[in-house]
Each structure stands twice: as structure tokens, then as C-alpha cells.
Design a protein around this motif. Sequence first.
Motif, short mmCIF file in Angstrom:
data_model
loop_
_atom_site.label_atom_id
_atom_site.label_comp_id
_atom_site.label_asym_id
_atom_site.label_seq_id
_atom_site.Cartn_x
_atom_site.Cartn_y
_atom_site.Cartn_z
N VAL A 127 39.94 50.49 30.11
CA VAL A 127 39.69 49.32 29.53
C VAL A 127 38.33 49.24 29.02
CG1 VAL A 127 41.36 47.92 31.18
CG2 VAL A 127 38.74 48.57 32.14
N LYS A 128 37.95 48.32 27.98
CA LYS A 128 36.81 48.25 27.50
C LYS A 128 35.82 47.33 27.93
CE LYS A 128 38.76 49.23 22.94
NZ LYS A 128 38.95 48.55 21.46
N ARG A 129 36.25 46.54 28.99
CA ARG A 129 35.39 45.59 29.63
C ARG A 129 35.93 45.45 30.91
NH1 ARG A 129 38.02 43.49 26.00
NH2 ARG A 129 36.48 43.88 24.34
N LEU A 130 34.93 44.82 32.18
CA LEU A 130 35.18 44.53 33.37
C LEU A 130 34.62 43.06 33.70
CD1 LEU A 130 34.50 47.88 35.05
CD2 LEU A 130 36.86 47.00 34.69
N PRO A 131 35.34 42.21 34.35
CA PRO A 131 34.97 41.09 34.93
C PRO A 131 34.17 41.32 36.13
CG PRO A 131 37.05 40.88 34.64
CD PRO A 131 36.87 42.24 34.33
N VAL A 132 32.93 41.03 36.16
CA VAL A 132 32.17 41.21 37.63
C VAL A 132 32.09 40.12 38.49
CG1 VAL A 132 29.74 41.80 38.01
CG2 VAL A 132 30.52 42.23 35.95
N VAL A 133 32.40 40.28 39.80
CA VAL A 133 32.64 39.55 40.68
C VAL A 133 31.62 39.69 41.90
CG1 VAL A 133 35.11 39.17 40.12
CG2 VAL A 133 34.35 40.86 41.93
N ASP A 134 31.65 38.78 42.67
CA ASP A 134 30.79 39.03 44.09
C ASP A 134 31.62 39.44 45.06
OD1 ASP A 134 32.14 36.61 44.62
OD2 ASP A 134 30.47 35.39 44.61
N ALA A 135 31.27 39.30 46.34
CA ALA A 135 32.15 39.99 47.25
C ALA A 135 33.37 38.89 47.71
CB ALA A 135 31.32 39.83 48.78
N ASP A 136 33.38 37.71 47.31
CA ASP A 136 34.51 36.72 47.52
C ASP A 136 35.29 36.78 46.19
OD1 ASP A 136 33.26 36.00 49.78
OD2 ASP A 136 32.18 34.35 48.77
N GLY A 137 35.15 37.90 45.23
CA GLY A 137 35.97 37.69 44.11
C GLY A 137 35.49 36.53 42.93
N SER A 138 34.39 35.98 43.21
CA SER A 138 34.23 34.89 42.31
C SER A 138 33.43 35.52 40.94
CB SER A 138 33.09 33.96 42.88
OG SER A 138 34.00 33.17 43.88
N LEU A 139 33.95 34.96 39.67
CA LEU A 139 33.18 35.57 38.53
C LEU A 139 31.78 35.23 38.38
CD1 LEU A 139 34.21 36.70 35.80
CD2 LEU A 139 34.21 34.34 34.66
N GLN A 140 31.17 36.48 38.07
CA GLN A 140 29.72 36.35 37.98
C GLN A 140 29.26 36.86 36.62
OE1 GLN A 140 27.43 35.42 40.43
NE2 GLN A 140 29.66 34.87 41.55
#
Length: 235
Positions: A127-140
Motif C-alpha cells: 500500500v502507498k498510505r496508511l490511516p493513522v489511529v490511536d489506541a482505540d482505532g480512531s482516525l488521527q
Amino acid sequence: MYATVKDVMTTKVMSVRGDAPFKDVAEALITHTVSALPVVDDEGHVIGIVSEEDLLHKEGFKERYYREDYHPPLRVRLLHRLGQKGGDGRVKARGDTAADLMTAPAITVQQHASVVSAIRLMIEHGVKRLPVVDADGSLQGIVSRHDLLKVFVRGDADIAREVEENILGHSLWAAPNTATATVAHGVVTLSGHMHRREDAQLAVRITQRVNGVVDVIDNLEWDVDDVPARTRHRR
């Protein structure tokens, strides 16, 4: 000493809800000039990724939302054709919402993960990009290959100063310590003398984690060989 995903990620990221209609997803991709968007639930947790490739399962997508002479990249066209032969392609061709069309589960990375671990994830999953999440899986945010390369765009003098002051000049090393660092194109050469072999090896490992370091050449010498034979990795 080393960069994390949070240091380089983009925090202003467009996302869509799982119930977003096909048209809204298509227009979001085009308006924001991106090829993929994170899909989130009502609480902002990442549940998948919807991409241009996913939407291309719909016949007429390119004619309606792009010019008629638009030609997707070869990889997109091949994946589209292969997908149509399988059940997943047929399901997506009938999909009307982001949840129907998305690829799930999404490959994500936590914001405090190292840049190196993010690079490995991208390579492993192609993949070329990754969603960044916190410990709860929320989008950051989101991190791309371009973002990750930023850590290597750093001047040699700046790298040398950090290695000299924060690593080699640290009081934790036993005397005598005459180690120095020179840097050329991100490659650090450690030279000079340290009292213990274990100290010299540790200095090399720490230097490898400095932002912008491409490689480390170990020319350090020592007085006391305090490394057990079974763990030695150089002369």
C-alpha cells in the motif's frame, strides 16, 4: 532520537462514513485529488479503505466522473479485470455505499509507531498510505510514502551535530572516549577510540536510529573487549 508516525503524518485527512453513497465517495476522491479515503463509523473508528480501484468495479465510473478518454493506471486496470472474475469484484460492482465498496479491514498504523515500522507495513501489504489511529482505532491522520521519506531529508551537518553532542558526547561512556562522527549524504562514519567494545557497539546501534541516518560505517576501536564471544558480530 527517532521519528514516529505522528512526527510526519498529515492530520487534515478527508474520510467518509460507511453509509456514504457511491456518488459522494467518487466526488470526494476527485475533489480532494486522492486515490483512497479512510472509511469510519459513527465514532470515528477506521473500518476500511475505499479507493479508486474499488469504485472502478462500477461500470461507467470513469465516464461519469472523469473524461471519457481517461485511462486508469495499468495496475488499476489489471486489478479491476481480475476482481471482476471473483466474487469480491461482483459484490463491489453492486455496491452503493462506502461500506459496500471498501476494502476491509484497513491496514492501519498507530501514531506513536516508528517510521521504520510504518515503512515495513507498506511494503508487506503493498500500500502507498496508511490511516493513522490511536489506541482505540480512531482516525488521527494519514501517512504516505512521501511523508515517510521526510525523515531522510536532513542536512549532514545537522546529523553530525546530533550524533556528536547527544550520543558520542554523552557522559554514559567510560573514559577514554575520543569517538567522532562524520556524515556524507546521510551515511555516518564513526571513528576514534572508546574504552569498551560494548560501548562502541551500542553507540553504533543508537546512531542508526537518528532521524536522517541512511547507514552507519563502524570504524571505532576499543581497549577492553567485554563482549561475550557468542554475541560478537565484528572483529
